[in-house]
Write a protein that holds these residues in place. Structure first.
Motif, mmCIF file in Angstrom:
data_model
loop_
_atom_site.group_PDB
_atom_site.id
_atom_site.type_symbol
_atom_site.label_atom_id
_atom_site.label_comp_id
_atom_site.label_asym_id
_atom_site.label_seq_id
_atom_site.Cartn_x
_atom_site.Cartn_y
_atom_site.Cartn_z
ATOM 1 N N VAL A 20 -7.226 -37.195 -30.181
ATOM 2 C CA VAL A 20 -6.747 -35.821 -30.257
ATOM 3 C C VAL A 20 -7.007 -34.919 -31.144
ATOM 4 C CG1 VAL A 20 -4.071 -35.282 -31.446
ATOM 5 C CG2 VAL A 20 -3.987 -37.346 -29.266
ATOM 6 N N TRP A 22 -10.263 -34.230 -31.906
ATOM 7 C CA TRP A 22 -11.266 -32.986 -31.853
ATOM 8 C C TRP A 22 -11.163 -32.900 -30.157
ATOM 9 C CZ3 TRP A 22 -13.785 -32.147 -35.735
ATOM 10 C CH2 TRP A 22 -13.811 -32.584 -36.216
ATOM 11 N N PHE A 24 -7.743 -31.607 -28.753
ATOM 12 C CA PHE A 24 -6.605 -31.279 -28.615
ATOM 13 C C PHE A 24 -6.915 -29.815 -28.342
ATOM 14 C CE2 PHE A 24 -2.345 -29.053 -30.169
ATOM 15 C CZ PHE A 24 -2.298 -29.642 -28.993
ATOM 16 N N ILE A 25 -7.849 -28.787 -29.672
ATOM 17 C CA ILE A 25 -8.318 -27.805 -28.997
ATOM 18 C C ILE A 25 -9.008 -27.741 -27.623
ATOM 19 C CG2 ILE A 25 -9.665 -25.332 -29.805
ATOM 20 C CD1 ILE A 25 -7.481 -26.161 -31.802
ATOM 21 N N ILE A 28 -6.811 -27.290 -25.667
ATOM 22 C CA ILE A 28 -5.431 -26.206 -24.831
ATOM 23 C C ILE A 28 -6.027 -24.740 -24.090
ATOM 24 C CG2 ILE A 28 -4.597 -24.201 -26.895
ATOM 25 C CD1 ILE A 28 -3.563 -25.956 -28.497
ATOM 26 N N LEU A 29 -7.716 -24.823 -24.467
ATOM 27 C CA LEU A 29 -8.713 -23.890 -24.253
ATOM 28 C C LEU A 29 -8.652 -24.582 -22.999
ATOM 29 C CD1 LEU A 29 -11.238 -23.500 -27.170
ATOM 30 C CD2 LEU A 29 -9.238 -22.188 -26.390
ATOM 31 N N LEU A 31 -7.002 -25.444 -20.546
ATOM 32 C CA LEU A 31 -5.305 -25.149 -19.946
ATOM 33 C C LEU A 31 -4.855 -23.668 -20.151
ATOM 34 C CD1 LEU A 31 -2.818 -27.902 -21.451
ATOM 35 C CD2 LEU A 31 -3.189 -27.258 -18.872
ATOM 36 N N GLY A 32 -5.664 -22.609 -20.886
ATOM 37 C CA GLY A 32 -5.647 -21.572 -21.086
ATOM 38 C C GLY A 32 -5.783 -20.727 -20.020
ATOM 39 N N PHE A 33 -7.873 -21.164 -19.780
ATOM 40 C CA PHE A 33 -8.540 -20.845 -18.965
ATOM 41 C C PHE A 33 -8.483 -21.085 -17.586
ATOM 42 C CE2 PHE A 33 -11.458 -19.645 -22.964
ATOM 43 C CZ PHE A 33 -10.982 -18.466 -22.221
ATOM 44 N N ARG A 35 -4.974 -22.242 -16.636
ATOM 45 C CA ARG A 35 -3.415 -22.219 -15.513
ATOM 46 C C ARG A 35 -2.698 -21.228 -16.010
ATOM 47 N NH1 ARG A 35 -1.191 -27.571 -15.526
ATOM 48 N NH2 ARG A 35 -2.712 -28.536 -14.457
ATOM 49 N N SER A 36 -3.536 -19.886 -16.846
ATOM 50 C CA SER A 36 -2.667 -19.279 -16.860
ATOM 51 C C SER A 36 -2.646 -17.819 -15.944
ATOM 52 C CB SER A 36 -3.268 -17.976 -18.384
ATOM 53 O OG SER A 36 -3.516 -18.380 -19.217
ATOM 54 N N HIS A 37 -1.682 -16.889 -15.792
ATOM 55 C CA HIS A 37 -0.827 -16.223 -14.876
ATOM 56 C C HIS A 37 -1.164 -14.759 -15.687
ATOM 57 C CE1 HIS A 37 -0.985 -18.978 -12.005
ATOM 58 N NE2 HIS A 37 -0.075 -19.436 -13.045
ATOM 59 N N PRO A 38 -1.867 -14.153 -15.700
ATOM 60 C CA PRO A 38 -3.473 -13.636 -14.981
ATOM 61 C C PRO A 38 -3.997 -14.547 -15.547
ATOM 62 C CG PRO A 38 -3.386 -11.494 -16.176
ATOM 63 C CD PRO A 38 -1.882 -12.453 -16.120
ATOM 64 N N PRO A 40 -7.266 -15.170 -17.371
ATOM 65 C CA PRO A 40 -8.944 -14.369 -18.474
ATOM 66 C C PRO A 40 -10.031 -14.398 -17.880
ATOM 67 C CG PRO A 40 -7.265 -17.040 -19.205
ATOM 68 C CD PRO A 40 -6.734 -16.138 -17.968
ATOM 69 N N MET A 45 -14.464 -11.199 -22.002
ATOM 70 C CA MET A 45 -14.721 -11.048 -23.654
ATOM 71 C C MET A 45 -15.608 -10.043 -24.255
ATOM 72 S SD MET A 45 -13.351 -14.898 -24.284
ATOM 73 C CE MET A 45 -13.286 -14.980 -25.717
ATOM 74 N N LYS B 70 -6.656 -12.845 -30.389
ATOM 75 C CA LYS B 70 -6.986 -12.052 -29.424
ATOM 76 C C LYS B 70 -6.101 -12.682 -27.885
ATOM 77 C CE LYS B 70 -9.946 -10.390 -25.720
ATOM 78 N NZ LYS B 70 -10.035 -9.091 -25.735
ATOM 79 N N LEU B 72 -5.599 -13.281 -24.428
ATOM 80 C CA LEU B 72 -5.906 -13.983 -23.608
ATOM 81 C C LEU B 72 -5.701 -13.165 -22.494
ATOM 82 C CD1 LEU B 72 -8.254 -16.537 -24.660
ATOM 83 C CD2 LEU B 72 -9.142 -13.846 -23.947
ATOM 84 N N SER B 73 -4.277 -13.839 -22.356
ATOM 85 C CA SER B 73 -3.070 -13.595 -21.025
ATOM 86 C C SER B 73 -1.752 -13.290 -21.506
ATOM 87 C CB SER B 73 -3.708 -14.206 -19.968
ATOM 88 O OG SER B 73 -2.633 -15.562 -20.288
ATOM 89 N N ASN B 75 0.293 -15.626 -21.430
ATOM 90 C CA ASN B 75 1.149 -16.974 -22.424
ATOM 91 C C ASN B 75 0.091 -17.511 -23.150
ATOM 92 O OD1 ASN B 75 -0.526 -17.390 -19.780
ATOM 93 N ND2 ASN B 75 0.819 -18.492 -19.021
ATOM 94 N N PHE B 76 -1.247 -17.032 -23.248
ATOM 95 C CA PHE B 76 -2.254 -17.550 -23.641
ATOM 96 C C PHE B 76 -3.444 -16.983 -24.838
ATOM 97 C CE2 PHE B 76 -7.284 -18.769 -23.416
ATOM 98 C CZ PHE B 76 -7.025 -19.890 -24.141
ATOM 99 N N ALA B 97 -5.533 -21.746 -31.200
ATOM 100 C CA ALA B 97 -4.793 -21.652 -29.675
ATOM 101 C C ALA B 97 -3.482 -22.201 -29.921
ATOM 102 C CB ALA B 97 -6.199 -22.287 -28.422
ATOM 103 N N PHE B 99 -0.457 -22.006 -26.426
ATOM 104 C CA PHE B 99 -0.563 -21.748 -24.817
ATOM 105 C C PHE B 99 0.662 -22.044 -24.281
ATOM 106 C CE2 PHE B 99 -0.160 -23.988 -20.540
ATOM 107 C CZ PHE B 99 -0.462 -23.478 -19.726
ATOM 108 N N LEU B 106 2.045 -25.687 -26.311
ATOM 109 C CA LEU B 106 0.895 -26.307 -26.706
ATOM 110 C C LEU B 106 0.482 -25.381 -27.986
ATOM 111 C CD1 LEU B 106 0.568 -26.956 -23.754
ATOM 112 C CD2 LEU B 106 -0.014 -28.797 -25.705
ATOM 113 N N LEU B 116 -6.808 -30.664 -38.450
ATOM 114 C CA LEU B 116 -6.320 -30.510 -37.026
ATOM 115 C C LEU B 116 -4.588 -30.527 -37.685
ATOM 116 C CD1 LEU B 116 -6.127 -29.716 -33.621
ATOM 117 C CD2 LEU B 116 -5.976 -32.322 -33.910
ATOM 118 N N ILE B 136 -4.000 -33.996 -38.967
ATOM 119 C CA ILE B 136 -4.856 -34.856 -38.846
ATOM 120 C C ILE B 136 -6.377 -34.617 -39.232
ATOM 121 C CG2 ILE B 136 -6.456 -36.396 -37.079
ATOM 122 C CD1 ILE B 136 -4.578 -36.078 -34.982
#
Lengths: 73, 320
Positions: A20, A22, A24-25, A28-29, A31-33, A35-38, A40, A45, B70, B72-73, B75-76, B97, B99, B106, B116, B136
């Protein structure tokens, strides 16, 4: 509870904690890249502008920046 | 529920008033409650939310600070925050970050020391929400885990929370709270805190709360068994001006202390001003000036007159 089981639980939790810590971040990144709509795009960038800062500027910012630092433009 | 009610009533028709049983009583109460149409009282934790929003606790910093967000979308988003020159904290860089999914939320931040902070919310349905928070750290003994389950009924809320549960030795801190709307404006609640830091120490304390919500004000009163009383009052003066005041009294084991705090929040066209004074002689101010919609400049000041200490901060926030 037996000592061995206790130790096993502690060891398993230590591993989970490290994952968790190392992971977790990056999760998220990811998932973000994905599952996001639209979606990214990584390519958009870095900016086409000469200074890298302007990529994270709002549309109204460049004039402010250029008035502060005319030599850069 | 209605089907069950009918069944019960048909069963009990032969012998009339004598044989009302528990389930018909329960159904009666449920129907009566439905008729009252009471609002949800909000969560136990959010009891002082409006008052706290006028205070500076989460806005105060000292030294220099820069936050870059920043988007990025929709929801993110990712954030970079830098802080330095603080008299309390070491200079640090923090990456965050966030989401927001349809059901899950998250959020994580990690700093240069490798600490963290993770927050995860998952909404099972409109009423049930699970929250997990973790802190953590690489240094042992500084890590924290908090598990929380929120249930919001039509006119009540139940919350169960546990901090650092350790089933092997049955230790941890456990919170259970229940808050119920009694009338359209008044809500009453109770919270039980059970603490077991080591396997041979245990402590259980109760607290009672009352919350009264008026048209443009909210008054709350919280009493803790240990001997603490907290009263707060929030008033919305108009669209742009909010005021909050809080009184804390502690009368326990030789301690007799009281602290009263008054805070105000003013929203201007391009600025937000927050000010706060308390009876310990502390005055603080945070001014947030929006230069463009995405760029704001912050100045904070905090003076403790009794201790003759002062702290100041300058920062900016950039959104993209």
């Amino acid at each position: 509870m037996r000592e061995e089981t206790k130790e096993k639980i502690i060891k398993a939790l230590e591993i989970a904690k490290t994952i968790v810590h190392w992971g977790f971040i990056p999760a998220i990144l990811y998932l973000g890249f994905t599952r996001s709509h639209p979606k990214p795009s990584l390519i958009s960038m870095p900016s086409s502008m000469p200074s890298g800062v302007s990529s994270c500027m709002p549309p109204s910012m460049p004039w402010l920046l250029s008035s502060l630092m005319p030599s850069r433009y | 529920m209605a089907g069950l009610g009918e069944k019960v009533s048909t069963n009990t028709t032969p012998s009339t008033s004598k044989s009302w049983n528990f389930s018909s009583l329960f159904n009666g109460i449920t129907e009566y409650r439905k008729k009252l149409d009471l609002p949800n009282p909000g969560t136990f934790e959010g009891l002082h939310r409006e008052v706290k929003a006028t205070f500076l606790t989460n806005h105060l910093f000292d030294g220099g600070r820069a936050d870059l967000t920043k988007v990025l979308s929709p929801n993110f988003q990712v954030t970079h925050s830098f802080s330095m020159g603080s008299t309390v904290n070491a200079p640090t860089y923090n990456f965050g970050a966030a989401f927001i999914g349809t059901k899950a939320f998250l959020h994580g931040t990690i700093d240069t020391d490798g600490t963290l902070t993770a927050r995860t919310n998952y909404a099972w349905n409109a009423n049930n929400l699970t929250k997990i928070q973790a802190h953590i750290s690489s240094s042992p003994g500084h890590s924290m885990l908090q598990l929380e389950q929120d249930y919001q009924g039509s006119d009540y809320s139940i919350n169960y929370k546990t901090i650092n549960p350790w089933p092997v030795e049955n230790t941890g801190i456990f919170f259970l709270s229940y808050i119920q709307s009694v009338t359209q404006k008044l809500a009453l609640g109770v919270e039980t805190v059970y603490q077991k830091p080591t396997s041979d120490i245990e402590e259980c304390t109760q607290s009672l709360v009352a919350k009264y919500t008026g048209k443009d004000y909210i008054a709350t009163l919280q009493w803790q068994e240990a001997g603490a009383l907290q009263a707060s009052y929030y008033q919305k003066l108009n669209e742009k001006v909010d005021f909050g005041t809080e009184l804390q009294l502690i009368v326990a084991a030789g301690r007799r202390e009281a602290l009263c705090t008054v805070g105000g929040k003013f929203d201007f066209r391009a600025a937000t001003f927050r000010g706060q004074v308390d009876t310990s002689g502390r005055a603080s101010v945070v001014v947030e000036q929006k230069i463009t919609p995405a760029f704001s400049f912050l100045i904070t000041g905090d003076i403790e007159h009794m201790k003759s200490t002062s702290r100041f901060g300058v920062g900016f926030q950039l959104d993209a």
